[in-house]
Each structure stands twice: as C-alpha cells, then as structure tokens.
Design an enzyme around this catalytic site. Structure first.
Site, short mmCIF file in Angstrom:
data_model
loop_
_atom_site.label_atom_id
_atom_site.label_comp_id
_atom_site.label_asym_id
_atom_site.label_seq_id
_atom_site.Cartn_x
_atom_site.Cartn_y
_atom_site.Cartn_z
N GLY A 38 0.85 -1.29 0.08
CA GLY A 38 0.01 0.00 -0.20
C GLY A 38 1.00 1.23 0.07
O GLY A 38 1.85 1.23 0.70
N ALA A 41 1.35 2.85 3.63
CA ALA A 41 2.27 2.30 4.61
C ALA A 41 3.51 1.89 4.11
O ALA A 41 4.52 2.03 4.83
CB ALA A 41 1.75 0.57 4.55
N THR A 208 9.16 12.15 -11.00
CA THR A 208 9.91 10.94 -11.09
C THR A 208 9.94 10.44 -12.49
O THR A 208 9.05 10.05 -12.99
CB THR A 208 9.55 9.87 -9.97
OG1 THR A 208 8.45 9.53 -10.20
CG2 THR A 208 9.81 10.53 -8.69
N LEU A 209 11.20 10.07 -13.09
CA LEU A 209 11.39 9.60 -14.28
C LEU A 209 12.12 8.21 -14.57
O LEU A 209 12.51 7.93 -15.32
CB LEU A 209 12.53 10.78 -15.11
CG LEU A 209 11.86 12.11 -14.85
CD1 LEU A 209 12.98 13.05 -15.44
CD2 LEU A 209 10.45 12.16 -15.94
N GLY A 210 11.89 7.46 -13.52
CA GLY A 210 12.47 6.07 -13.63
C GLY A 210 14.00 6.18 -13.52
O GLY A 210 14.65 6.83 -12.97
N ASP A 234 12.41 -6.12 -9.29
CA ASP A 234 11.33 -5.26 -9.66
C ASP A 234 11.18 -4.20 -9.07
O ASP A 234 12.08 -3.49 -8.38
CB ASP A 234 9.94 -6.24 -9.28
CG ASP A 234 9.66 -6.06 -7.96
OD1 ASP A 234 9.63 -4.95 -7.25
OD2 ASP A 234 9.45 -7.14 -7.17
N ASP A 240 7.43 4.46 -4.12
CA ASP A 240 6.87 4.78 -2.66
C ASP A 240 8.14 5.02 -1.71
O ASP A 240 8.44 5.74 -1.01
CB ASP A 240 6.21 3.54 -2.06
CG ASP A 240 4.73 3.35 -2.62
OD1 ASP A 240 4.37 4.52 -3.06
OD2 ASP A 240 4.58 2.31 -2.59
#
Length: 294
Positions: A38, A41, A208-210, A234, A240
C-alpha cells in the site's frame, strides 16, 4: 520534527510471470506469500527506515491481513496509534511482475475507503505526506487543515485522481511520475513537464522519471537529479521508496536537491529487492550508495 503519513495500507500478493498478461490472456506463474504494501504504508516504512519519527494514519480490517500490516509498521518503529480498524476487509492487491521487473497491479480498496482525517492531529512544523488510495475528499480536508496549521504538505498524486485545484495549489510539494504528470497536465490543460505543472498550479513539482532520475521545478528552482544504476529485480515499490525517503530527508531539514538525490538512491535500492514494503531500504544502505557515488 514529526512526519505524519496519511494513506493506504494494502496486503500484496505478488505473481511472478514470464510476461505481463494482455487483455483476455491468462499467464501461468508463481505467487508468493502475502506481503505488506500500500502506498501509504510503504512510504511510512521507507521514511522510518531512513530514520524519521513517523506516525501512520489510515484504516485496516479486523482480519489477519490488517494484523500483518500493523505489526510490520510497528516493527519498523512507526507509531500506529492513528491506524483505525474497520469491519471492512483490509485492502488487497494482486501484483504481476514480469522477467524484466515491469509490473501490473490490481487493488481492492477495502478498508482504505474508511480512512478518515478528522481525528488526525496536525501542527506547525509537521511534515504531512499523502497519496491517492484513500477517499480524495479526506485528502483535500487534511491538506486544508495542515496548511492552516503551518505544516509542510507533500502529496504523491498516485494513483492519478482528481482533487480540487485549491487543494493542489495549497501544497508545498506535489510528486508525480511520468504517467501521473501526463494525466494531470491533460486535466489542467497544460504540458506534462514539471515546469508546465508548476506554472499551472504555482507549487513546487517533482516528476520521477524512472531510470532517467527526477526533475523538479518551483519558485526560482529548476533541477534534474540523475538516477543510480542498479540491477533491477522489480520496480513495484520504487515510487513509494522515493516519496518516503524524500519526506524523511525534508523533515530533517535537508534542502530539496539533497533530499531528491537521497530519494533517488532509496528508490534505486528498492528495485534490487522483491516486493514493496519489504524492499524499502535502511538508512545505512542508502548512505552507502550515496557515499559510493560521491
């Protein structure tokens, strides 16, 4: 310094697949055990593991999944006194991850829709971090209260969903990824870049652009912070981790460029581990990566 995260708590079931399903396609793979997740969290965990004193406000069910989430947060040092319990089942997510680390996620919102902000205390000097997996009207009300109290307010508009423009314009910092930036730009009738979104809303915007890092535009501020190259397992919790580490750094008084660099490091480290909550890095791991790239 006090960091309050108001948001979602979800149990994730992760499916490892050779490729992500296309519409109408069934793909066989392996499912792991229930894991804490989540956006709320996860971000609370990331901030606590980065050294922040964190309170988490939200709602879980009176079930085993809710107990798992509460215990996980408490074990990380998160104060869960504001985590309510409901007869509605705890939220559940099915997370599909392919061999390249890409993901598709379906979420049953469950008790997250019972999260309420009315009894959440806010005060001047607090940092408030929110996302969009709880009722939008609760977020909007908390943003207004936090702004009136003199708190620092950060919203991660994830997943992309509508909030009143006055709520967005009351933020100190709005964080979006590329997809959310595109959605928001279309909704506002402007471009999807951080500069265009800042011009439209008048607040500081971080995108954010990875693997391309992150960019930020605000009053007198324009910067791009590169990413840290890592071997990806992954990407489920990367956003988050970024938000939680960023909020922790800002709550400690770090300037935004330094906080963004630390957030990039935390997000990169989260990609090297499976899952969402369990992948949130410890402060020592982030410190080591930053020191190695100095």
């Amino acid at each position: 310094m006090s960091l309050l995260v108001f948001g979602s708590a979800v149990v994730d079931v992760i499916f490892r697949l050779p490729q992500l399903p296309r519409p109408g396609e069934t793909v066989l793979g392996e499912a792991g055990p229930p894991l804490p997740g989540g956006k709320g969290a996860n971000q609370a965990l990331a901030a606590a593991r980065d050294g922040a004193a964190v309170r988490f406000a939200g709602c879980v069910g009176a079930d085993a999944h809710g107990a798992l989430l509460r215990a996980t947060l408490q074990q990380a040092g998160v104060d869960t006194a504001l985590l309510a319990q409901s007869d509605t089942p705890t939220a559940l997510a099915a997370v599909c991850v392919d061999m390249a680390g890409r993901n598709q996620i379906a979420v049953s919102a469950g008790a997250n829709m019972r999260a309420r902000q009315a009894n959440v205390p806010v005060a001047a000097g607090d940092t408030i971090l929110l996302q969009m997996e709880v009722p939008p009207e609760e977020n909007a009300a908390l943003i207004a209260r936090a702004r009136a109290a003199g708190a620092q307010v950060i919203l991660n508009l994830a997943p992309a969903a509508a909030l009143p423009r006055e709520a967005l314009s009351a933020l100190d910092l709005l964080v979006v990824n590329e997809h959310e930036a595109g959605w928001l730009g279309a909704a506002l009738g402007c471009g999807a870049g951080a500069a265009a979104l800042h011009a439209a809303l008048g607040v500081t915007i971080a995108v954010t652009l990875g693997e391309a890092g992150a960019e930020c535009h605000g009053a007198g501020l324009a910067l791009h912070v590169p990413a840290f190259p890592v071997k990806v397992v992954d990407t489920v919790g990367a956003g988050d981790a970024w938000c939680g580490v960023l909020a922790a750094a800002l709550d400690r008084g770090a300037p935004l460029p330094a906080a963004m660099r630390r957030a990039n490091a935390g997000a990169a480290l989260s990609c090297t581990k499976a899952g969402a909550g369990p992948a949130m890095p410890m402060a020592a791991e982030t410190d080591a990566l930053l020191a190695g790239q100095a």
